[in-house]
Design a protein around this motif. Structure first.
Motif, PDB file in Angstrom:
ATOM      1  N   ARG A 226       0.784  -1.227  -0.064  1.00  0.00           N
ATOM      2  CA  ARG A 226      -0.111   0.191   0.151  1.00  0.00           C
ATOM      3  C   ARG A 226       0.809   1.327   0.096  1.00  0.00           C
ATOM      4  O   ARG A 226       2.045   1.153   0.405  1.00  0.00           O
ATOM      5  N   LYS A 227       0.321   2.342  -0.637  1.00  0.00           N
ATOM      6  CA  LYS A 227       0.814   3.510  -0.505  1.00  0.00           C
ATOM      7  C   LYS A 227       0.065   4.476  -0.135  1.00  0.00           C
ATOM      8  O   LYS A 227      -0.997   5.127  -0.744  1.00  0.00           O
ATOM      9  N   ILE A 228      -0.109   5.004   1.299  1.00  0.00           N
ATOM     10  CA  ILE A 228      -0.995   5.969   1.862  1.00  0.00           C
ATOM     11  C   ILE A 228      -0.092   7.016   2.566  1.00  0.00           C
ATOM     12  O   ILE A 228       0.533   6.689   3.351  1.00  0.00           O
ATOM     13  N   ALA A 312      -9.893  -2.270   0.385  1.00  0.00           N
ATOM     14  CA  ALA A 312      -8.654  -2.774   0.583  1.00  0.00           C
ATOM     15  C   ALA A 312      -8.683  -4.349   0.711  1.00  0.00           C
ATOM     16  O   ALA A 312      -9.822  -4.875   0.948  1.00  0.00           O
ATOM     17  N   SER A 313      -7.635  -4.990   0.483  1.00  0.00           N
ATOM     18  CA  SER A 313      -7.474  -6.375   0.361  1.00  0.00           C
ATOM     19  C   SER A 313      -6.052  -6.864   0.972  1.00  0.00           C
ATOM     20  O   SER A 313      -5.129  -6.076   0.914  1.00  0.00           O
ATOM     21  N   ASP A 318     -11.348 -11.231   4.853  1.00  0.00           N
ATOM     22  CA  ASP A 318     -11.867 -12.590   4.509  1.00  0.00           C
ATOM     23  C   ASP A 318     -12.372 -12.768   2.985  1.00  0.00           C
ATOM     24  O   ASP A 318     -12.477 -13.661   2.450  1.00  0.00           O
ATOM     25  N   TRP A 319     -12.365 -11.758   2.264  1.00  0.00           N
ATOM     26  CA  TRP A 319     -12.359 -11.662   0.923  1.00  0.00           C
ATOM     27  C   TRP A 319     -11.430 -10.936   0.130  1.00  0.00           C
ATOM     28  O   TRP A 319     -10.903  -9.903   0.402  1.00  0.00           O
ATOM     29  N   ALA A 320     -11.306 -11.350  -1.128  1.00  0.00           N
ATOM     30  CA  ALA A 320     -10.421 -10.485  -2.142  1.00  0.00           C
ATOM     31  C   ALA A 320     -11.017  -9.381  -2.628  1.00  0.00           C
ATOM     32  O   ALA A 320     -11.524  -9.513  -3.717  1.00  0.00           O
ATOM     33  N   ASN A 321     -11.176  -8.350  -1.811  1.00  0.00           N
ATOM     34  CA  ASN A 321     -12.135  -7.220  -2.063  1.00  0.00           C
ATOM     35  C   ASN A 321     -11.868  -6.542  -3.578  1.00  0.00           C
ATOM     36  O   ASN A 321     -12.745  -5.984  -4.057  1.00  0.00           O
ATOM     37  N   ILE A 429      -2.205 -11.926  -1.951  1.00  0.00           N
ATOM     38  CA  ILE A 429      -0.917 -12.243  -1.063  1.00  0.00           C
ATOM     39  C   ILE A 429      -0.783 -10.815  -0.472  1.00  0.00           C
ATOM     40  O   ILE A 429      -0.483 -10.924   0.789  1.00  0.00           O
ATOM     41  N   ASN A 430      -0.412  -9.856  -1.343  1.00  0.00           N
ATOM     42  CA  ASN A 430      -0.076  -8.715  -0.653  1.00  0.00           C
ATOM     43  C   ASN A 430      -1.073  -7.900  -0.034  1.00  0.00           C
ATOM     44  O   ASN A 430      -2.280  -8.004  -0.284  1.00  0.00           O
TER      45      ASN A 430
END
Length: 486
Positions: A226-228, A312-313, A318-321, A429-430
């Motif tokens: 992530r880039k936040i 976000a994932s 729980d899910w690959a949003n 994965i990430n």
């Protein structure tokens, strides 16, 4: 006994290897995961002694199910719950968004049940093309910070652009501004001297999942991609641009190639969701040592009404949003789908959705780099192109330099900018984060950028592509075997 062990050491090691491999194979089969991925792991474990076990250990653990990243449930915090209640849209706002979407894209419904992805409409959004533009805006906003600065990056290097950023936040910390920084321990490279300087200035900084030999870890670990940036809880930055000179096209940087990327600056309620995800990360890297303050979530007034949802994932969801959001957008498209991604190693669902969209007459276009920064990723990507070309998908190779933007535009209505690539690593994965934008003006702006980028691309000719050498096809086929593991 010792003589027997010495004379049969290799045999004993092989037996132990295959006992472990058989155990791993049984576990893989019982999980009933994707058949392609299952076969890939079984082949690696069976054909490559020792190496196969290492690959399975690094890549094969299903963290989303085992919950190894078992973070404190920040969403139960009183402050966060109050903010969540405030972000829930009233009926009038929901109807306005429904009228805009006209039932074409049902992403809001997909994510609406998640308190971590509320739809917000009180936002202004600025699309930033390339690193030199992003950092100009970011540095100006950082210098104006009054209360806090929260930063989270996959790549943070203390070269020219990184040192400038770190010097700014050091100065702000000396002024009394709270500064928290999270950097991925594999992707980032900061000197011990710089880390000491940050500490002395009062900047709180933590590595994400520290590793002993980061230079050897490569892409194998579950990383924070992530880039936040959140400034005073009002201004947020998210997108594909890391903190490295490679991402900035300054002549004095002497970059070996032009870097094309896209980032967003957001002012408004969507920043509160970015704040939530930063706080979740900080809670993880500090083992729960965080006080969630109401001042992190100030009231914000904007003169714009861009509808934004933050998706976000990662291994902790729980899910690959994000993957599900992209898939839903493609499946509900009625006119066109324009995708830009540096890494295209999709799952079967995405491939099928793109093929169907093109075959029913939609304008489906894909921009990928002509030359990737990874040989195996480039060849794995190439193995997926022929089925898309056969279905009528238009593929373009970006030749001006390296395209690192991760964007998608659909039907002049929906667009997304974020950190998620079109590959298994980003989908499953990430840790990734994307802004989903429901706004005609922003969709048209990103569409214009896409069409502008086509001028620096080479269209992939179907006939020429089918006639590439057998050696190229062989490399692609071998790389594709690794695709579920990449």
């Amino acid at each position: 006994m010792l003589d027997f062990l010495k004379s049969h050491t290799w045999t004993i090691l092989i037996v132990i290897n295959y006992l472990v491999a058989i155990s791993a194979i049984v576990v893989i089969l019982l999980k009933n995961r994707n058949p392609t991925k299952t076969v890939s792991y079984i082949l690696v474990l069976a054909v490559f002694p020792f190496f196969g076990i290492v690959v399975y250990y690094l890549f094969g653990q299903e963290y989303r199910k085992t919950k190894i990243f078992n973070r404190k449930d920040i969403s139960n915090d009183k402050v966060v719950k109050t903010v969540g209640d405030q972000l829930r849209l009233n009926g009038r706002d929901l109807k306005a968004v429904d009228d805009l979407l006209d039932d074409k894209i049902k992403l809001v419904k997909l994510l609406k049940n998640s308190d971590k992805s509320p739809l917000t409409t009180n936002n202004s959004v600025e699309i930033l093309r390339n690193g030199e533009v992003k950092f100009k805006h970011l540095f100006e906003d950082l210098k104006k910070a009054k209360h806090h600065i929260h930063i989270e990056y996959y790549v943070l290097e203390d070269h020219r652009i990184g040192t400038e950023l770190l010097d700014i936040i050091c100065a702000k910390a000396r002024e009394g501004v709270e500064v928290k920084l999270v950097y991925d321990d594999v992707g980032s490279k900061m000197s011990s001297k710089m880390k000491r300087k940050l500490t002395e200035c009062g900047v709180e900084h933590k590595p994400f999942m520290k590793v002993i030999f980061s230079s050897l870890a490569g892409r194998s670990n579950y990383r924070n991609h992530r880039k936040i940036v959140v400034i005073d809880g009002r201004i947020g930055y998210v997108g594909g641009i890391n903190v490295s000179d490679d991402y900035v096209n300054f002549e004095e940087n002497n970059n070996t190639r032009y870097w094309r990327d896209t980032h967003l600056k957001i002012v408004g309620d969507a920043v509160k969701v970015l704040q939530f995800h930063f706080i979740t990360t900080w809670d993880f890297v500090t083992d729960g040592d965080i006080e969630i303050k109401t001042s992190y979530f100030p009231e914000i007034t904007t003169d714009s009404a861009v509808a934004v949802q933050i998706a976000a994932s990662g291994p902790d969801t729980d899910w690959a949003n994000i993957m599900e959001a992209l898939l839903t957008a493609i499946n509900n498209a009625e006119q066109y789908v324009y995708i830009t991604t540096p890494y295209f190693i999709p799952n079967d669902q995405i491939v099928t959705a793109l093929q169907i969209a093109s075959r029913i007459g939609l304008d489906v276009r894909l921009i990928i780099p002509k030359n990737s920064d990874s040989w195996i990723a480039e060849n794995a990507t190439n193995s997926y192109l022929e089925p898309l070309l056969d279905a009528g998908v238009k593929v373009y190779l970006y030749s001006k330099g390296f395209v690192h933007a991760k964007t998608m535009v659909v039907d002049d209505i929906f667009s997304t900018v974020g950190t998620c690539n079109m590959d298994n690593r980003s989908f499953n994965i990430n840790f990734e984060i994307n802004a989903l934008i429901y706004n005609k003006e922003k969709a048209l702006e990103l569409k214009a950028l896409f069409l502008e980028d086509l001028k620096d691309c080479e269209p992939l000719d179907v006939a020429r592509w089918e006639n590439r050498s057998t050696w190229c096809k062989f490399q692609e086929s071998v790389s594709r075997l690794w695709a579920p593991l990449l």
